[in-house]
Design a protein around this motif. Sequence first.
Motif, PDB file in Angstrom:
ATOM      1  N   CYS A   1       0.842  -1.212   0.000  1.00  0.00           N
ATOM      2  CA  CYS A   1       0.000   0.000   0.000  1.00  0.00           C
ATOM      3  C   CYS A   1       0.867   1.248   0.000  1.00  0.00           C
ATOM      4  N   ALA A   2       1.863   1.268   0.868  1.00  0.00           N
ATOM      5  CA  ALA A   2       2.726   2.451   0.961  1.00  0.00           C
ATOM      6  C   ALA A   2       3.498   2.647  -0.342  1.00  0.00           C
ATOM      7  N   TYR A   3       3.897   1.547  -0.951  1.00  0.00           N
ATOM      8  CA  TYR A   3       4.663   1.631  -2.191  1.00  0.00           C
ATOM      9  C   TYR A   3       3.817   2.258  -3.299  1.00  0.00           C
ATOM     10  N   ALA A   4       2.581   1.795  -3.419  1.00  0.00           N
ATOM     11  CA  ALA A   4       1.698   2.343  -4.457  1.00  0.00           C
ATOM     12  C   ALA A   4       1.465   3.831  -4.216  1.00  0.00           C
ATOM     13  N   LEU A   5       1.223   4.207  -2.955  1.00  0.00           N
ATOM     14  CA  LEU A   5       0.986   5.626  -2.649  1.00  0.00           C
ATOM     15  C   LEU A   5       2.204   6.464  -3.015  1.00  0.00           C
ATOM     16  N   GLU A   6       3.383   5.910  -2.787  1.00  0.00           N
ATOM     17  CA  GLU A   6       4.594   6.686  -3.054  1.00  0.00           C
ATOM     18  C   GLU A   6       4.933   6.760  -4.552  1.00  0.00           C
TER      19      GLU A   6
ATOM     20  N   ASP B   1      -1.762   7.588 -11.220  1.00  0.00           N
ATOM     21  CA  ASP B   1      -2.750   6.548 -11.536  1.00  0.00           C
ATOM     22  C   ASP B   1      -3.736   6.353 -10.377  1.00  0.00           C
ATOM     23  N   LEU B   2      -3.250   6.426  -9.140  1.00  0.00           N
ATOM     24  CA  LEU B   2      -4.162   6.265  -8.000  1.00  0.00           C
ATOM     25  C   LEU B   2      -5.168   7.409  -7.932  1.00  0.00           C
ATOM     26  N   LYS B   3      -4.716   8.604  -8.249  1.00  0.00           N
ATOM     27  CA  LYS B   3      -5.631   9.747  -8.247  1.00  0.00           C
ATOM     28  C   LYS B   3      -6.733   9.529  -9.286  1.00  0.00           C
ATOM     29  N   PHE B   4      -6.341   8.971 -10.426  1.00  0.00           N
ATOM     30  CA  PHE B   4      -7.337   8.655 -11.454  1.00  0.00           C
ATOM     31  C   PHE B   4      -8.374   7.662 -10.916  1.00  0.00           C
ATOM     32  N   PHE B   5      -7.905   6.581 -10.269  1.00  0.00           N
ATOM     33  CA  PHE B   5      -8.864   5.604  -9.720  1.00  0.00           C
ATOM     34  C   PHE B   5      -9.751   6.253  -8.668  1.00  0.00           C
ATOM     35  N   ASN B   6      -9.145   7.084  -7.837  1.00  0.00           N
ATOM     36  CA  ASN B   6      -9.902   7.737  -6.779  1.00  0.00           C
ATOM     37  C   ASN B   6     -10.968   8.689  -7.342  1.00  0.00           C
TER      38      ASN B   6
ATOM     39  N   ALA C   1      -7.906   6.586   0.465  1.00  0.00           N
ATOM     40  CA  ALA C   1      -8.094   6.496   1.922  1.00  0.00           C
ATOM     41  C   ALA C   1      -7.889   5.062   2.405  1.00  0.00           C
ATOM     42  N   ASN C   2      -8.393   4.087   1.650  1.00  0.00           N
ATOM     43  CA  ASN C   2      -8.203   2.683   2.038  1.00  0.00           C
ATOM     44  C   ASN C   2      -6.726   2.309   2.068  1.00  0.00           C
ATOM     45  N   LEU C   3      -5.992   2.761   1.059  1.00  0.00           N
ATOM     46  CA  LEU C   3      -4.564   2.443   1.022  1.00  0.00           C
ATOM     47  C   LEU C   3      -3.837   3.123   2.183  1.00  0.00           C
ATOM     48  N   GLU C   4      -4.204   4.368   2.443  1.00  0.00           N
ATOM     49  CA  GLU C   4      -3.537   5.090   3.545  1.00  0.00           C
ATOM     50  C   GLU C   4      -3.859   4.461   4.896  1.00  0.00           C
TER      51      GLU C   4
END
Length: 460
Positions: A268-273, A278-283, A292-295
């Motif tokens: 999770c931390a790796y993806a956030l970093e 891409d995560l912002k797009f999914f969000n 929020a789930n990943l954090e």
Amino acid sequence: MQRIKDVLTLPSAGAAVEINGWVRTRRDGKGFSFYEVNDGSCLSGIQAVIPGDLANYESELCHVTTGSSVRIRGALVDSPGQGQRYEVRADDVFVYGMAPSDYPLQKKKHSLEYLREIAHLRPRTNTIGAVTRLRNSLSYAVHTFFQERGFCYVHTPIITASDAEGAGEMFRVSTLDVENPPKTEEGRVDYGKDFFGKPANLTVSGQLEGEAYAMAMGRIYTFGPTFRAENSNTARHLAEFWMIEPEAAFFRLADDMNLAEEFVRYLCAYALEHNGEDLKFFNDRVNPSVIANLENTASQRFERISYTEAIERLKASGNNFQYPVLWGMDIQSEHERYLTEVIFKKPVIVHDYPKEIKAFYMRQNDDGKTVGAMDVLVPGIGELVGGSEREERADVLVSRIRECGLDDSKYWWYLDLRRYGGAPHAGFGLGFERFMLFATGLQNIRDVIPFPRYPGNAEF
Ligand code: 4AD
Ligand code: MG
């Protein structure tokens, strides 16, 4: 030639650049056109301004269609437009290939169901492009995590004669003529004449072979495809999926749970970093709770409860489940999600399950009723990880194999691991696509693997 990702992160405009990619859209102004070009290196495309005085403008460039592949040479300039820092002012454009008007990915938003029917083209969409980059990044993270902790990457076989889960959900691998197989004198199919001289299958798990290597290397992991012929047409199951299976000698159940928790939080931390865009797009576009789930998962300890406690909590909830809650039952997906989403609101590790509902290799507890199993449950998904301490006592293992209706002679080499310097050990399996669902917020597991395999479908 530069990748768009690198161009967009240049400190200032001015450079001469060459972009190669696919046109997402063309818009025309008076005597010029704009192309939005994407090359897969990042979610963002880059805008190119195509002046009308280019030699091939009238004949070709003003007709370029969505999906066409192009090479654009020009100057990187600051963009006057909103939402983009740079654009390319083209002075030379070459069209590699036009996409005729029947190109299946026109500008409008397509449903994920439709995109599955064109799985060979869907990586050209924002969603599947982002999935693909995230999958790549997380695969790298898997190796980084285990390599940094001294785990040895072992390539366990894809074709195997043993059923690791004892669940009989295997795909047969055979070169026999299915129309006319050789028969024994008793009239049964003669597998002695088959390629391997006996029945063989695609593996459901690399665990058993992984254990053999853990008993020499101490700590190992596998990361490869696994195959299950379970006829579960659900949004959480694939017939071919990728699994990460660490196995560690001298680990007990608590060590195993610690490792699984650390691993999931690391991913999770790796993806956030590393995958912010891409995560912002999914969000923004898929599921507003993804980040929020990943954090939350990266930053807090997981809840740990025994199966027996979990059953009590579910009963006490008074919730009306489709499958009634009884000690001894397999915890269904609805119960898993209730535990992690409603009761604890964070990932939960359930441990010490009744032996009847778990695989033969799990270590029996002294109560005679439960085994040292553990599952990690996460919100939105349910079971993400399944693991256990392994039964290292040869005699107990043999009787368990027999109790499960399996033939212990087939497990001779697995039993040898107990006979020759056996030791406590434990491991788990994390379903990579289940994690991808968690990290993207997508609902269907068929959208997080390039070419999904499921009952009735092996196209592409
Ligand atoms: O719980 P499972 O069946 O455990 C094993 O295979 C063990 N041999 C692992 C081990 O201890 N080394 O599967 C592990 C995980 C599940 O928690 C789930 O995330 C995923 O694999 N999984 C599937 N993912 C997609 N499609 C399927 N059909 C899956 N079956 C299991
Ligand atoms: Mg499981």
